[in-house]
Design a protein around this motif. Sequence first.
Motif, PDB file in Angstrom:
ATOM      1  N   THR A  20       0.830  -1.195   0.000  1.00  0.00           N
ATOM      2  CA  THR A  20       0.000   0.000   0.000  1.00  0.00           C
ATOM      3  C   THR A  20       0.869   1.251   0.000  1.00  0.00           C
ATOM      4  N   GLU A  58      -2.492  -5.298   8.641  1.00  0.00           N
ATOM      5  CA  GLU A  58      -3.488  -5.983   7.824  1.00  0.00           C
ATOM      6  C   GLU A  58      -3.982  -7.171   8.635  1.00  0.00           C
ATOM      7  N   GLU A  59      -5.307  -7.261   8.812  1.00  0.00           N
ATOM      8  CA  GLU A  59      -5.869  -8.342   9.617  1.00  0.00           C
ATOM      9  C   GLU A  59      -5.635  -9.693   8.955  1.00  0.00           C
ATOM     10  N   GLY A  92      -2.856  -9.787  13.238  1.00  0.00           N
ATOM     11  CA  GLY A  92      -2.583  -9.078  12.000  1.00  0.00           C
ATOM     12  C   GLY A  92      -1.105  -9.092  11.666  1.00  0.00           C
ATOM     13  N   ILE A 142       2.366  -4.054   8.232  1.00  0.00           N
ATOM     14  CA  ILE A 142       2.617  -3.647   6.850  1.00  0.00           C
ATOM     15  C   ILE A 142       3.593  -2.475   6.797  1.00  0.00           C
ATOM     16  N   GLU A 176      -9.794   1.813  11.281  1.00  0.00           N
ATOM     17  CA  GLU A 176      -9.808   1.234   9.937  1.00  0.00           C
ATOM     18  C   GLU A 176      -9.541   2.292   8.880  1.00  0.00           C
ATOM     19  N   THR A 224      -8.906   2.486   4.376  1.00  0.00           N
ATOM     20  CA  THR A 224      -8.885   1.779   3.104  1.00  0.00           C
ATOM     21  C   THR A 224      -7.995   2.535   2.139  1.00  0.00           C
ATOM     22  N   ASP A 225      -7.102   1.815   1.438  1.00  0.00           N
ATOM     23  CA  ASP A 225      -6.210   2.493   0.492  1.00  0.00           C
ATOM     24  C   ASP A 225      -6.906   2.694  -0.851  1.00  0.00           C
ATOM     25  N   SER A 239      -8.051  -1.963  -0.421  1.00  0.00           N
ATOM     26  CA  SER A 239      -7.573  -2.891   0.607  1.00  0.00           C
ATOM     27  C   SER A 239      -7.774  -2.270   1.988  1.00  0.00           C
ATOM     28  N   LYS A 240      -8.204  -3.094   2.954  1.00  0.00           N
ATOM     29  CA  LYS A 240      -8.508  -2.622   4.294  1.00  0.00           C
ATOM     30  C   LYS A 240      -7.316  -2.856   5.221  1.00  0.00           C
ATOM     31  N   TYR A 241      -6.951  -1.824   5.974  1.00  0.00           N
ATOM     32  CA  TYR A 241      -5.860  -1.876   6.950  1.00  0.00           C
ATOM     33  C   TYR A 241      -6.322  -1.213   8.238  1.00  0.00           C
ATOM     34  N   TYR A 242      -5.488  -1.301   9.273  1.00  0.00           N
ATOM     35  CA  TYR A 242      -5.784  -0.663  10.549  1.00  0.00           C
ATOM     36  C   TYR A 242      -4.574   0.119  11.034  1.00  0.00           C
TER      37      TYR A 242
END
Length: 101
Positions: free
Chosen positions: A2, A14-15, A41, A44, A77, A79-80, A84-87
């Motif tokens: 990302t 990333e979960e 997770g 990243i 949370e 989102t890029d 894609s979902k990240y935290y």
Amino acid sequence: MTNIEPFGSLILVEEIEQGERTTNSGLVLSASILDSELKRGMVIAVGTGDYDNVGNKHEIPLTYGDRVIYNEGNATEVTDALGSKYYFINWRHLFGKEGTF
């Protein structure tokens, strides 16, 4: 990968999806039950670190690929651009890091 970069004491995680799990006694736990537990997770990206009240810098003791344990309540949370979902998580709010044995 990302293009999101965390600042300061934040890390980007990333979960890791959890599937069914079997206990030592043979009980099968479904993924929906495991959702209420702590999350796991993969790191990243890592921020630059933080400073204490005296001005001493504290590096974040994590690197890309480390597996961490966290509570979803301490995560924000994001989102890029690719969806894609990240935290974002403050590294001091982690419960631990899983090692390789």
